[in-house]
Design a protein around this motif. Sequence first.
Motif, short mmCIF file in Angstrom:
data_model
loop_
_atom_site.label_atom_id
_atom_site.label_comp_id
_atom_site.label_asym_id
_atom_site.label_seq_id
_atom_site.Cartn_x
_atom_site.Cartn_y
_atom_site.Cartn_z
N ASP A 1 0.60 -1.34 -0.03
CA ASP A 1 0.16 0.03 -0.14
C ASP A 1 0.89 1.19 0.19
OD1 ASP A 1 -2.46 1.17 -0.16
OD2 ASP A 1 -2.49 1.52 2.20
N ALA B 1 1.51 2.25 -3.40
CA ALA B 1 0.54 2.94 -4.21
C ALA B 1 0.73 4.28 -4.23
CB ALA B 1 -0.70 2.70 -3.52
N GLU C 1 2.26 5.42 -7.42
CA GLU C 1 1.19 5.09 -8.49
C GLU C 1 1.66 3.79 -9.50
OE1 GLU C 1 0.55 8.52 -10.69
OE2 GLU C 1 -0.04 9.84 -8.66
N GLU D 1 -2.03 -0.11 -7.10
CA GLU D 1 -3.35 0.65 -6.72
C GLU D 1 -3.77 -0.07 -5.55
OE1 GLU D 1 -6.26 1.22 -9.87
OE2 GLU D 1 -4.37 1.86 -11.15
N SER D 2 -4.33 0.93 -4.40
CA SER D 2 -4.77 0.18 -3.27
C SER D 2 -6.00 -0.55 -3.41
CB SER D 2 -5.09 1.28 -2.40
OG SER D 2 -4.23 1.96 -1.98
N ALA D 3 -6.60 -0.46 -4.67
CA ALA D 3 -7.73 -1.24 -4.76
C ALA D 3 -7.28 -2.76 -5.07
CB ALA D 3 -8.44 -0.97 -6.16
N ASP D 4 -6.22 -2.97 -5.50
CA ASP D 4 -5.79 -4.51 -5.60
C ASP D 4 -5.30 -5.14 -4.50
OD1 ASP D 4 -5.97 -4.47 -8.60
OD2 ASP D 4 -4.00 -3.16 -8.63
N SER E 1 -3.91 -2.99 -13.64
CA SER E 1 -2.97 -2.72 -12.36
C SER E 1 -2.73 -4.02 -11.38
CB SER E 1 -3.88 -1.62 -11.32
OG SER E 1 -4.87 -2.14 -10.61
N GLU E 2 -3.32 -5.11 -11.65
CA GLU E 2 -3.50 -6.07 -10.56
C GLU E 2 -1.89 -6.81 -10.59
OE1 GLU E 2 -4.87 -10.66 -9.24
OE2 GLU E 2 -6.58 -8.95 -9.84
#
Length: 170
Positions: free
Chosen positions: A90, A93, A96, A99-102, A132-133
Amino acid sequence: MAMSGARVEIGAVQAAWDQACVVRAGTERGEWPDHLAEHIAAATALYGSTELLRGTVFLIGGALVQIGAGQDGGQAFAEKFTKTLTGKIDRWAETEFVESADLPMVRQVVTVAFEGGDPVAWRDQAGPIPDSEPRAMTCALALISEFVDRVDGPGACERRLLTGLGSALD
């Protein structure tokens, strides 16, 4: 190559390891290597993003086995390790690059491996892969291999993973 049933192309596994090594080299210098984006694009063009991600997840599972994944009684360690790992990712993140969403997907892949499951088979069934994963998973692999090397000595993770690759080819 197979891990409890899920098959992964050996070239994608090797490319995934190469990417993690590039990430590790960059973090040791405190910066992302300039050629990282090109390296990832070339490997993706050769193997496809899905197979490359599968190779990365395969290696995450193999690296986690080196620190006790799949063994009984390690739940407290697994939870602490997973929390620390996702916390470090994190922080990336902010650059950039990830991504925190991953993070929930990374967390679940690591959890499945610690529980003794097949993280590749689990990820295959978890749905579409955001662009991004793969970067987040590569960062996870780099951090896990760095941890293994700190505990067991420089190059330990790579030696064990490559020994495993060699025996998988026999």
